[in-house]
Design a protein around this motif. Structure first.
Motif, PDB file in Angstrom:
ATOM      1  N   ARG A 180       0.869  -1.180   0.000  1.00 33.58           N
ATOM      2  CA  ARG A 180       0.000   0.000   0.000  1.00 33.58           C
ATOM      3  C   ARG A 180       0.907   1.232   0.000  1.00 33.58           C
ATOM      4  N   ARG A 182       1.255   5.366  -0.592  1.00 30.62           N
ATOM      5  CA  ARG A 182       0.573   6.651  -0.684  1.00 30.62           C
ATOM      6  C   ARG A 182       0.932   7.313  -2.010  1.00 30.62           C
ATOM      7  N   GLU A 193      -0.253   1.781  -9.421  1.00 27.94           N
ATOM      8  CA  GLU A 193      -1.173   0.683  -9.705  1.00 27.94           C
ATOM      9  C   GLU A 193      -0.652  -0.194 -10.835  1.00 27.94           C
ATOM     10  N   SER A 198      -1.111  -0.998  -4.341  1.00 34.15           N
ATOM     11  CA  SER A 198      -2.401  -0.321  -4.138  1.00 34.15           C
ATOM     12  C   SER A 198      -2.151   1.133  -3.765  1.00 34.15           C
ATOM     13  N   VAL A 200      -2.858   4.745  -2.293  1.00 36.03           N
ATOM     14  CA  VAL A 200      -3.699   5.278  -1.226  1.00 36.03           C
ATOM     15  C   VAL A 200      -3.569   6.798  -1.237  1.00 36.03           C
ATOM     16  N   LEU A 202      -3.661  10.313   0.341  1.00 35.94           N
ATOM     17  CA  LEU A 202      -3.572  10.984   1.631  1.00 35.94           C
ATOM     18  C   LEU A 202      -2.835  12.308   1.467  1.00 35.94           C
ATOM     19  N   ALA A 210       0.129   7.886   9.207  1.00 34.93           N
ATOM     20  CA  ALA A 210      -0.259   6.729   8.388  1.00 34.93           C
ATOM     21  C   ALA A 210       0.866   5.706   8.305  1.00 34.93           C
ATOM     22  N   VAL A 216      -0.200   2.597   5.587  1.00 37.57           N
ATOM     23  CA  VAL A 216       0.482   2.423   4.305  1.00 37.57           C
ATOM     24  C   VAL A 216       1.872   1.851   4.580  1.00 37.57           C
TER      25      VAL A 216
END
Length: 352
Positions: A180, A182, A193, A198, A200, A202, A210, A216
């Motif tokens: 994950r 950011r 991606e 993934s 994220v 923010l 985080a 993340v």
């Protein structure tokens, strides 16, 4: 005896005229002092007060505005998104909630689709080049239509965004699968991606917490911002890869600007545009190098991928992410490919 009342009336009339004359004189004297009153501009930005951008760009800029206006303009700085949240700063300036604001374009994805084409990989290798490219494309009208609801003061760019992680060094896109990460914008998100991670979304101000809480696993961030937001306290692994760059701007409420007398407008105009874009670029580039050296001195693990578009592992996901973003903008009925080609030409001209 009958003359006395007439004299009294005449005297009163004379006194009245003198009073009116004095009042007119006072009003005339008051006019210049009114024009000398101080106009306060409230400037909200998301950078910490201790960051290089706040201390070496925005604070000196505010002082210069005050000096050049002989104190008739005063800029009040609100760092760390003190007056407007990071993702609504532009809209706050447009509505007049704040007078001046600085925001990263990626915080409102879809709001500046053409401007964010400049963030695509391969277009910029330094903050100075990125700022020059942005300001040039604004000045020549290519991007100006996206800012018609405010008075843009200047564009600026951050240095290339690299990957910074807490528990794992990323050498190839394969290493990113299941992570994950950011992402600061749709551009970086498409690339992340495409690499199998993934993305994220923010704001920068939320990144420390985080990462600390494991929300993340890492983030895409310019090196200067790693120290500005104290990410270097948590992230020990770094993939120094220029796979995107962040576009940012400083803009002003249009009505506030238009309400100023011409000489104060000229003060703001003088302290806007390419000179400021270059100034930010110089500060960013200097602190990017300082942050990289600090990470090396600390013993962090760093892998260097200086030319990802020609790297056999990274070329495919970067090109895939680029084409996805351009296709999405074309689908809006905008000439994404045309702006991309123009951005490449301006990028070459701005290369330092």
């Amino acid at each position: 005896m009958k003359l006395a009342p007439l004299f009294s009336i005449g005297a009163l009339a004379a006194l009245s005229l003198i009073g009116c004359s004095n009042q007119s004189s006072n009003d005339a004297d008051a006019s210049p002092s009114t024009s000398e009153e101080t106009t306060v501009l409230r400037f909200s930005h998301f950078w910490p007060a201790t960051s290089s951008i706040s201390k070496e760009v925005f604070e000196p800029w505010a002082k210069q505005i005050e000096t050049d206006s002989n104190g008739r303009l005063k800029v009040e700085l609100y760092p760390s998104a003190g007056l407007a949240k990071a993702d609504v700063t532009y809209e706050s300036a447009a509505k007049g909630t704040i007078d001046v604001g600085s925001q990263a374009h990626g915080y409102t994805n879809g709001r500046f689709p053409l401007t964010q084409i400049t963030e695509l990989p391969g277009l910029s290798n330094s903050a100075t080049q990125m700022g020059c490219m942005l300001q040039t494309l604004y000045d020549d009208g290519t991007l100006a239509g996206e800012y018609e609801d405010t008075h843009l003061l200047f564009m600026y760019g951050a240095g290339p965004g690299s990957l910074h992680t807490t528990n794992k060094l990323i050498r190839t896109p394969e290493d990113m699968k299941g992570m994950r990460i950011r992402r600061p914008s749709a551009v970086a998100g498409d690339i992340i991606e495409s690499a199998g991670a993934s993305p994220v979304g923010l704001p920068a101000n939320d990144m420390y917490t985080a990462l600390q809480r494991g929300v993340v696993d890492g983030l895409s961030f310019p090196w200067e911002a790693v120290t500005a937001f104290k990410i270097d306290e948590i992230a020990k692994y770094h993939t120094n890869i220029p796979f995107y760059s962040s576009a940012l701007m400083v803009t002003m409420n249009k009505d506030k600007y238009e309400s100023l007398p011409d000489d104060l407008k000229q003060v703001l105009d003088k302290n806007s545009g390419m000179a400021l874009a270059n100034k930010v670029g110089e500060v960013f580039d200097k602190h990017d190098q300082m942050a990289i050296q600090a990470a090396k001195d600390k013993g962090d693990e760093i892998v260097e991928i200086p030319d990802p578009l020609n790297d056999p592992d990274w070329k495919a996901p970067l090109e895939k992410g680029t084409q996805k973003y351009l296709a999405d903008v074309n689908a809006l009925g905008l000439d994404a490919n045309g702006v991309y080609e123009k951005a490449k030409a301006v990028s070459a001209a701005c290369k330092v």
